[in-house]
Design a protein around this motif. Structure first.
Motif, mmCIF file in Angstrom:
data_model
loop_
_atom_site.group_PDB
_atom_site.id
_atom_site.type_symbol
_atom_site.label_atom_id
_atom_site.label_comp_id
_atom_site.label_asym_id
_atom_site.label_seq_id
_atom_site.Cartn_x
_atom_site.Cartn_y
_atom_site.Cartn_z
ATOM 1 N N PHE A 25 -10.568 128.877 16.796
ATOM 2 C CA PHE A 25 -11.923 128.642 16.732
ATOM 3 C C PHE A 25 -12.957 129.613 16.158
ATOM 4 C CE2 PHE A 25 -16.309 128.565 18.698
ATOM 5 C CZ PHE A 25 -16.963 127.543 18.152
ATOM 6 N N TYR A 26 -12.798 130.795 16.618
ATOM 7 C CA TYR A 26 -13.534 132.133 16.081
ATOM 8 C C TYR A 26 -13.383 132.221 14.667
ATOM 9 C CZ TYR A 26 -13.940 133.147 21.199
ATOM 10 O OH TYR A 26 -14.191 133.276 22.469
ATOM 11 N N LEU A 27 -11.826 132.300 14.235
ATOM 12 C CA LEU A 27 -11.481 132.209 12.877
ATOM 13 C C LEU A 27 -11.803 130.990 12.044
ATOM 14 C CD1 LEU A 27 -8.038 134.075 13.770
ATOM 15 C CD2 LEU A 27 -9.888 135.240 12.549
ATOM 16 N N ARG A 37 -13.998 124.976 22.147
ATOM 17 C CA ARG A 37 -15.357 125.355 21.410
ATOM 18 C C ARG A 37 -16.260 125.486 22.238
ATOM 19 N NH1 ARG A 37 -12.556 121.392 18.230
ATOM 20 N NH2 ARG A 37 -13.535 119.505 19.145
ATOM 21 N N GLU A 38 -16.372 124.843 23.575
ATOM 22 C CA GLU A 38 -17.460 125.064 24.399
ATOM 23 C C GLU A 38 -17.274 126.640 25.035
ATOM 24 O OE1 GLU A 38 -18.736 123.176 28.880
ATOM 25 O OE2 GLU A 38 -17.036 122.371 27.728
ATOM 26 N N LEU A 39 -16.212 126.808 25.326
ATOM 27 C CA LEU A 39 -15.835 128.520 25.883
ATOM 28 C C LEU A 39 -16.568 129.155 24.763
ATOM 29 C CD1 LEU A 39 -15.157 130.491 28.045
ATOM 30 C CD2 LEU A 39 -12.995 130.165 26.972
ATOM 31 N N GLY A 40 -15.906 128.877 23.383
ATOM 32 C CA GLY A 40 -16.259 129.941 22.209
ATOM 33 C C GLY A 40 -17.694 129.966 22.055
ATOM 34 N N ARG A 41 -18.499 128.879 22.249
ATOM 35 C CA ARG A 41 -19.897 129.083 22.113
ATOM 36 C C ARG A 41 -20.599 129.733 23.042
ATOM 37 N NH1 ARG A 41 -18.973 123.499 19.982
ATOM 38 N NH2 ARG A 41 -19.323 122.758 21.898
ATOM 39 N N LYS A 42 -20.130 129.598 24.401
ATOM 40 C CA LYS A 42 -20.648 130.554 25.552
ATOM 41 C C LYS A 42 -20.274 131.881 25.234
ATOM 42 C CE LYS A 42 -20.643 126.735 28.968
ATOM 43 N NZ LYS A 42 -19.804 126.453 30.080
ATOM 44 N N VAL A 43 -19.122 132.358 24.652
ATOM 45 C CA VAL A 43 -19.016 133.605 24.558
ATOM 46 C C VAL A 43 -19.673 134.268 23.281
ATOM 47 C CG1 VAL A 43 -16.842 135.333 23.367
ATOM 48 C CG2 VAL A 43 -16.489 133.562 25.135
ATOM 49 N N MET A 44 -19.994 133.274 22.447
ATOM 50 C CA MET A 44 -20.998 133.811 21.260
ATOM 51 C C MET A 44 -22.398 134.212 21.734
ATOM 52 S SD MET A 44 -19.723 131.190 18.467
ATOM 53 C CE MET A 44 -20.900 131.323 17.258
ATOM 54 N N GLU A 45 -22.830 133.623 22.859
ATOM 55 C CA GLU A 45 -23.900 133.926 23.299
ATOM 56 C C GLU A 45 -24.089 135.343 24.160
ATOM 57 O OE1 GLU A 45 -25.035 131.012 26.303
ATOM 58 O OE2 GLU A 45 -25.066 129.172 24.928
ATOM 59 N N VAL A 47 -21.380 138.003 23.268
ATOM 60 C CA VAL A 47 -20.862 138.525 22.581
ATOM 61 C C VAL A 47 -21.070 137.971 20.929
ATOM 62 C CG1 VAL A 47 -19.013 140.019 21.452
ATOM 63 C CG2 VAL A 47 -19.110 139.523 23.751
ATOM 64 N N PRO A 48 -22.318 138.105 20.487
ATOM 65 C CA PRO A 48 -22.622 137.350 19.308
ATOM 66 C C PRO A 48 -22.185 137.395 17.947
ATOM 67 C CG PRO A 48 -24.776 138.410 20.396
ATOM 68 C CD PRO A 48 -23.511 138.960 21.057
ATOM 69 N N ASN A 49 -21.277 138.721 18.041
ATOM 70 C CA ASN A 49 -20.454 138.977 16.967
ATOM 71 C C ASN A 49 -18.914 138.549 17.167
ATOM 72 O OD1 ASN A 49 -20.068 141.111 18.686
ATOM 73 N ND2 ASN A 49 -19.741 142.640 16.756
ATOM 74 N N VAL A 50 -18.739 137.807 17.915
ATOM 75 C CA VAL A 50 -17.170 137.639 18.287
ATOM 76 C C VAL A 50 -16.476 137.100 17.130
ATOM 77 C CG1 VAL A 50 -17.580 135.179 19.151
ATOM 78 C CG2 VAL A 50 -15.704 136.522 20.015
ATOM 79 N N LYS A 51 -17.004 136.310 16.309
ATOM 80 C CA LYS A 51 -16.211 135.521 15.246
ATOM 81 C C LYS A 51 -15.866 136.826 14.175
ATOM 82 C CE LYS A 51 -17.834 130.726 14.978
ATOM 83 N NZ LYS A 51 -18.097 129.764 14.096
ATOM 84 N N GLU A 52 -16.880 137.851 13.989
ATOM 85 C CA GLU A 52 -16.715 138.979 13.158
ATOM 86 C C GLU A 52 -15.467 139.914 13.970
ATOM 87 O OE1 GLU A 52 -19.236 142.478 11.120
ATOM 88 O OE2 GLU A 52 -20.072 141.531 12.805
ATOM 89 N N ILE A 53 -15.595 140.039 15.128
ATOM 90 C CA ILE A 53 -14.564 140.778 15.795
ATOM 91 C C ILE A 53 -13.206 140.300 15.638
ATOM 92 C CG2 ILE A 53 -13.843 141.189 18.119
ATOM 93 C CD1 ILE A 53 -16.653 141.481 19.024
ATOM 94 N N LEU A 205 -18.095 138.354 28.668
ATOM 95 C CA LEU A 205 -16.810 137.532 28.139
ATOM 96 C C LEU A 205 -15.686 137.581 29.212
ATOM 97 C CD1 LEU A 205 -15.275 138.328 24.763
ATOM 98 C CD2 LEU A 205 -13.893 138.483 26.828
ATOM 99 N N VAL A 206 -15.406 138.484 29.896
ATOM 100 C CA VAL A 206 -14.438 138.538 31.008
ATOM 101 C C VAL A 206 -14.843 137.457 31.900
ATOM 102 C CG1 VAL A 206 -13.607 139.791 32.984
ATOM 103 C CG2 VAL A 206 -13.827 140.823 30.667
ATOM 104 N N LYS A 207 -15.915 137.470 32.405
ATOM 105 C CA LYS A 207 -16.500 136.173 33.423
ATOM 106 C C LYS A 207 -16.241 134.914 32.964
ATOM 107 C CE LYS A 207 -18.789 135.285 37.265
ATOM 108 N NZ LYS A 207 -17.999 135.349 38.729
ATOM 109 N N LEU A 208 -16.619 134.585 31.566
ATOM 110 C CA LEU A 208 -16.327 133.319 30.910
ATOM 111 C C LEU A 208 -14.946 132.999 30.808
ATOM 112 C CD1 LEU A 208 -18.848 133.424 28.167
ATOM 113 C CD2 LEU A 208 -18.902 131.865 29.775
#
Length: 269
Positions: A25-27, A37-45, A47-53, A205-208
């Motif tokens: 999803f990030y890629l 995607r639900e988890l991914g969107r929460k991670v983006m909140e 760690v906003p640059n997670v897709k870039e990471i 992120l770890v918590k999520l």
């Protein structure tokens, strides 16, 4: 329960997110589900640059593979390979040498099923469904033994993988077992999430990920170095991945610690 697409293998749990599918999803991939995607969107909140990471970590994989190719390696074992996307190891390696051989390994059924589909008709790359922790199932799988010559050096990739291994599973000992089985002259490409900087966001992120199939364990730079200490590290050692031998301007970050991932390549001597 969401409707189950017909391409999904039996036994895949669609109620829990998977690290491999979140990474897809990030890629920007298509082999992920709403729960991912639900988890991914929460991670983006948090760690906003997670897709870039994720993209940056993929670029590290590319550079590590090319480094190994420059050292004459023509056999690759990509453990925790995930869901195939642009820039797979066999694409990178075979662009340099069409005779290069690659074995992918993953324990995620969707990743394995999609890999098999992509690799169908390819006689110099294959996929093994196995877990990193089961060293024999990885190294002694018929596909692995058929594809790789263990009398010659092999490059093993463990990229964005071992942070999903808790201390209770003794990752240091697991990596040592791979080291012991590899021929002299083999390489390890390795990357791992850390909380050395931006701890608050990374802890979020770890918590999520706690309730996913793949909980995360953060490790410091020293702990990452200890995990791979059997290998002789090539310069620049354990660094944030944007600082590991960048070869384009896109690889360079003004604040490399924002990548929250350490990377290194080591050689068995």
């Amino acid at each position: 329960m969401q409707q189950r697409p017909d391409w999904i293998p039996d036994g895949v749990d669609l109620e829990k997110p998977s690290a491999a599918r979140c990474y897809d999803f990030y890629l920007g991939g298509a082999h992920n589900f709403e729960v991912d995607r639900e988890l991914g969107r929460k991670v983006m909140e948090v760690v906003p640059n997670v897709k870039e990471i994720a993209v940056n970590n993929r670029a590290f994989l590319r550079r590590a593979v090319r480094y190994c190719l420059d050292q004459g390696i023509r056999q690759f074992l990509d453990i925790g390979s995930g869901i195939p996307t642009v820039g797979n190891v066999h694409e990178i390696a075979q662009a340099v040498d069409p005779e290069a051989r690659v074995v992918y390994v993953d324990n995620e059924p969707v990743a394995v099923a999609h890999s098999r589909s992509i690799l169908e008709g390819t006689d110099r790359a294959t996929i093994v469904q196995a877990d990193l922790l089961d060293v024999e199932s990885v190294l002694d799988a018929p596909e692995t033994r058929r594809m790789l010559d263990f009398s010659r050096p092999i490059a093993v990739m463990m990229v964005a993988l071992v942070h999903f291994v808790p201390e209770s599973s003794k990752p240091r000992e697991v990596i040592r077992r791979y080291y012991e089985r590899l021929p002299v002259g083999s390489y390890l490409g390795f990357s791992h999430v850390t909380g050395d900087h931006y701890m608050e966001g990374v802890q979020g992120l770890v918590k999520l990920y706690e309730n996913s199939i793949n909980p995360v364990t953060l490790r410091t730079r020293d702990e990452v170095a200890e995990l791979i200490s059997d290998f002789q590290l090539v310069e620049p050692g354990v660094v944030y991945v944007p600082d590991w031998r960048p070869d384009t301007q896109e690889d360079v970050w003004d604040n490399p610690e924002r990548s929250i991932v350490y990377g290194a390549v080591g050689r068995k001597v």
